[in-house]
Design a protein around this motif. Sequence first.
Motif, PDB file in Angstrom:
ATOM      1  N   LEU A 204       9.021  -1.473  -3.978  1.00  0.00           N
ATOM      2  CA  LEU A 204       9.074  -1.106  -2.578  1.00  0.00           C
ATOM      3  C   LEU A 204       9.313  -2.696  -1.965  1.00  0.00           C
ATOM      4  O   LEU A 204      10.086  -2.765  -1.289  1.00  0.00           O
ATOM      5  CB  LEU A 204       7.656  -0.609  -2.011  1.00  0.00           C
ATOM      6  CG  LEU A 204       7.306   0.694  -2.406  1.00  0.00           C
ATOM      7  CD1 LEU A 204       5.920   1.045  -2.213  1.00  0.00           C
ATOM      8  CD2 LEU A 204       8.324   1.641  -1.349  1.00  0.00           C
ATOM      9  N   LEU A 205       8.922  -3.814  -2.402  1.00  0.00           N
ATOM     10  CA  LEU A 205       9.045  -5.154  -2.429  1.00  0.00           C
ATOM     11  C   LEU A 205      10.713  -5.559  -2.254  1.00  0.00           C
ATOM     12  O   LEU A 205      11.145  -6.197  -1.439  1.00  0.00           O
ATOM     13  CB  LEU A 205       8.273  -6.188  -3.071  1.00  0.00           C
ATOM     14  CG  LEU A 205       6.755  -6.282  -2.592  1.00  0.00           C
ATOM     15  CD1 LEU A 205       5.971  -6.956  -3.715  1.00  0.00           C
ATOM     16  CD2 LEU A 205       6.709  -6.710  -1.316  1.00  0.00           C
ATOM     17  N   LYS A 206      11.153  -4.792  -3.184  1.00  0.00           N
ATOM     18  CA  LYS A 206      12.784  -4.852  -3.276  1.00  0.00           C
ATOM     19  C   LYS A 206      13.274  -4.501  -2.125  1.00  0.00           C
ATOM     20  O   LYS A 206      14.026  -4.990  -1.454  1.00  0.00           O
ATOM     21  CB  LYS A 206      13.142  -4.318  -4.489  1.00  0.00           C
ATOM     22  CG  LYS A 206      14.657  -4.650  -5.005  1.00  0.00           C
ATOM     23  CD  LYS A 206      14.850  -4.335  -6.259  1.00  0.00           C
ATOM     24  CE  LYS A 206      16.224  -4.347  -6.833  1.00  0.00           C
ATOM     25  NZ  LYS A 206      16.913  -3.683  -7.687  1.00  0.00           N
ATOM     26  N   SER A 207      13.024  -3.254  -1.698  1.00  0.00           N
ATOM     27  CA  SER A 207      13.319  -2.535  -0.418  1.00  0.00           C
ATOM     28  C   SER A 207      13.003  -3.573   0.762  1.00  0.00           C
ATOM     29  O   SER A 207      13.952  -3.639   1.864  1.00  0.00           O
ATOM     30  CB  SER A 207      12.850  -1.334  -0.307  1.00  0.00           C
ATOM     31  OG  SER A 207      12.714  -0.455  -1.010  1.00  0.00           O
ATOM     32  N   VAL A 208      11.921  -4.193   0.949  1.00  0.00           N
ATOM     33  CA  VAL A 208      11.559  -5.121   1.784  1.00  0.00           C
ATOM     34  C   VAL A 208      12.689  -6.341   1.931  1.00  0.00           C
ATOM     35  O   VAL A 208      13.069  -6.530   3.086  1.00  0.00           O
ATOM     36  CB  VAL A 208      10.219  -5.724   1.761  1.00  0.00           C
ATOM     37  CG1 VAL A 208      10.102  -6.900   2.581  1.00  0.00           C
ATOM     38  CG2 VAL A 208       9.076  -4.702   1.934  1.00  0.00           C
TER      39      VAL A 208
ATOM     40  N   GLU B 135       0.844  -1.255   0.140  1.00  0.00           N
ATOM     41  CA  GLU B 135       0.020  -0.049  -0.175  1.00  0.00           C
ATOM     42  C   GLU B 135       0.814   1.225   0.042  1.00  0.00           C
ATOM     43  O   GLU B 135       0.233   2.341  -0.312  1.00  0.00           O
ATOM     44  CB  GLU B 135      -0.917  -0.064   1.257  1.00  0.00           C
ATOM     45  CG  GLU B 135      -1.915  -1.219   1.158  1.00  0.00           C
ATOM     46  CD  GLU B 135      -2.833  -1.397   2.527  1.00  0.00           C
ATOM     47  OE1 GLU B 135      -2.847  -0.421   3.326  1.00  0.00           O
ATOM     48  OE2 GLU B 135      -3.614  -2.225   2.530  1.00  0.00           O
ATOM     49  N   GLY B 136       2.417   1.334   0.533  1.00  0.00           N
ATOM     50  CA  GLY B 136       2.935   2.289   0.449  1.00  0.00           C
ATOM     51  C   GLY B 136       4.275   2.112   1.124  1.00  0.00           C
ATOM     52  O   GLY B 136       4.649   0.758   1.457  1.00  0.00           O
ATOM     53  N   PRO B 137       5.094   3.116   1.322  1.00  0.00           N
ATOM     54  CA  PRO B 137       6.447   2.870   1.694  1.00  0.00           C
ATOM     55  C   PRO B 137       6.513   1.999   3.289  1.00  0.00           C
ATOM     56  O   PRO B 137       7.452   1.342   3.485  1.00  0.00           O
ATOM     57  CB  PRO B 137       7.176   4.058   2.066  1.00  0.00           C
ATOM     58  CG  PRO B 137       6.462   5.186   1.024  1.00  0.00           C
ATOM     59  CD  PRO B 137       4.993   4.337   0.905  1.00  0.00           C
ATOM     60  N   ASP B 138       5.496   2.191   3.973  1.00  0.00           N
ATOM     61  CA  ASP B 138       5.440   1.424   5.132  1.00  0.00           C
ATOM     62  C   ASP B 138       5.411  -0.043   5.056  1.00  0.00           C
ATOM     63  O   ASP B 138       5.555  -0.771   6.300  1.00  0.00           O
ATOM     64  CB  ASP B 138       4.242   1.968   6.072  1.00  0.00           C
ATOM     65  CG  ASP B 138       2.903   1.447   5.719  1.00  0.00           C
ATOM     66  OD1 ASP B 138       2.941   1.247   4.473  1.00  0.00           O
ATOM     67  OD2 ASP B 138       1.815   1.664   6.361  1.00  0.00           O
ATOM     68  N   ILE B 139       5.482  -0.521   3.906  1.00  0.00           N
ATOM     69  CA  ILE B 139       5.734  -1.903   3.829  1.00  0.00           C
ATOM     70  C   ILE B 139       6.766  -2.582   4.520  1.00  0.00           C
ATOM     71  O   ILE B 139       6.868  -3.655   4.873  1.00  0.00           O
ATOM     72  CB  ILE B 139       5.364  -2.316   2.241  1.00  0.00           C
ATOM     73  CG1 ILE B 139       5.232  -3.637   2.051  1.00  0.00           C
ATOM     74  CG2 ILE B 139       6.770  -2.089   1.665  1.00  0.00           C
ATOM     75  CD1 ILE B 139       3.842  -4.111   2.174  1.00  0.00           C
TER      76      ILE B 139
END
Length: 270
Positions: A87-91, A38-42
């Motif tokens: 964003l999933l890459k950052s996760v 949903e956004g960067p807070d992922i």
Amino acid sequence: MSAFLEDLKTQGKLKISTDLEREFKWEYTKIAGPCSVEGPDIVEIAKQVKKKGANAFRAGAYKPCTFPVIKEVNGWKEGLKKEGLRLLKSVKEETGLPIVTEVMDASMIDEVAEVADILQVGTRNFQNYTLLDALGKIDKHVLLKRGTWGTIDEILGSCERILVGGNMKVAICLRGVVGMPSYRHVYPTVRWAPDIMMIPALKEITNIPVIYDPSHSTGRRNFVAPISRAAIAAGADGLIIESHPDPDKSISDPAQAITFETLGNIFSIF
Ligand code: PEP
Ligand code: MN
């Protein structure tokens, strides 16, 4: 094994999915995360989920919704799409958790596989043979969700499509089926009937890992913990669960999202 399946095996139609000697390489048993990115807070969400015992993180960047979404919410329109994958890459970089995310079409495999460790095939694509054939040719884990209509031979047939291509990293995910839940008038978010008995039914004829999805199969957060326990008791190899920091505010599938606290309780049972 049923005479029907025995017959398919004799005809050479099911060589692999009914081979009980074969080992299917599946390592992920506790998969959790929100329905969608949903956004960067992922990234923060993933850290919490990891603390609760998850060994893989789920979230959709591309979301096949039942009705076409007309209005965008903060960049989310049937998912954040490319931004969701970014964003999933950052996760992955920040938590080290393997990523489970949906691939909706064969043409998207390269793009999604760049980030995903486990490619999720959604229920709507359970018999998309172009997609399944293409997934058979890559070296990535595939979590194949059962079509809401799928019979046992159709489940084996769809797995076989991937396996015959040479990709043995397949698990089937049971996520509830079409039925007429007799309590739907009381619990309107219950859309599917839990398919717990398919766990021992599959286990008897194949070694393909069976992952249970208590979120979609119940559609209601209070039922997620009991159905998780039932699935593990019935022999499931793992669970995939939707969890959100503020469950009711989830953009997709809010009614079935559970808190991190409940998630931790469920993962502590196995
Ligand atoms: C999901 O996992 O969020 C999802 C869309 O699941 P299914 O394809 O089983 O509906
Ligand atoms: Mn969902």
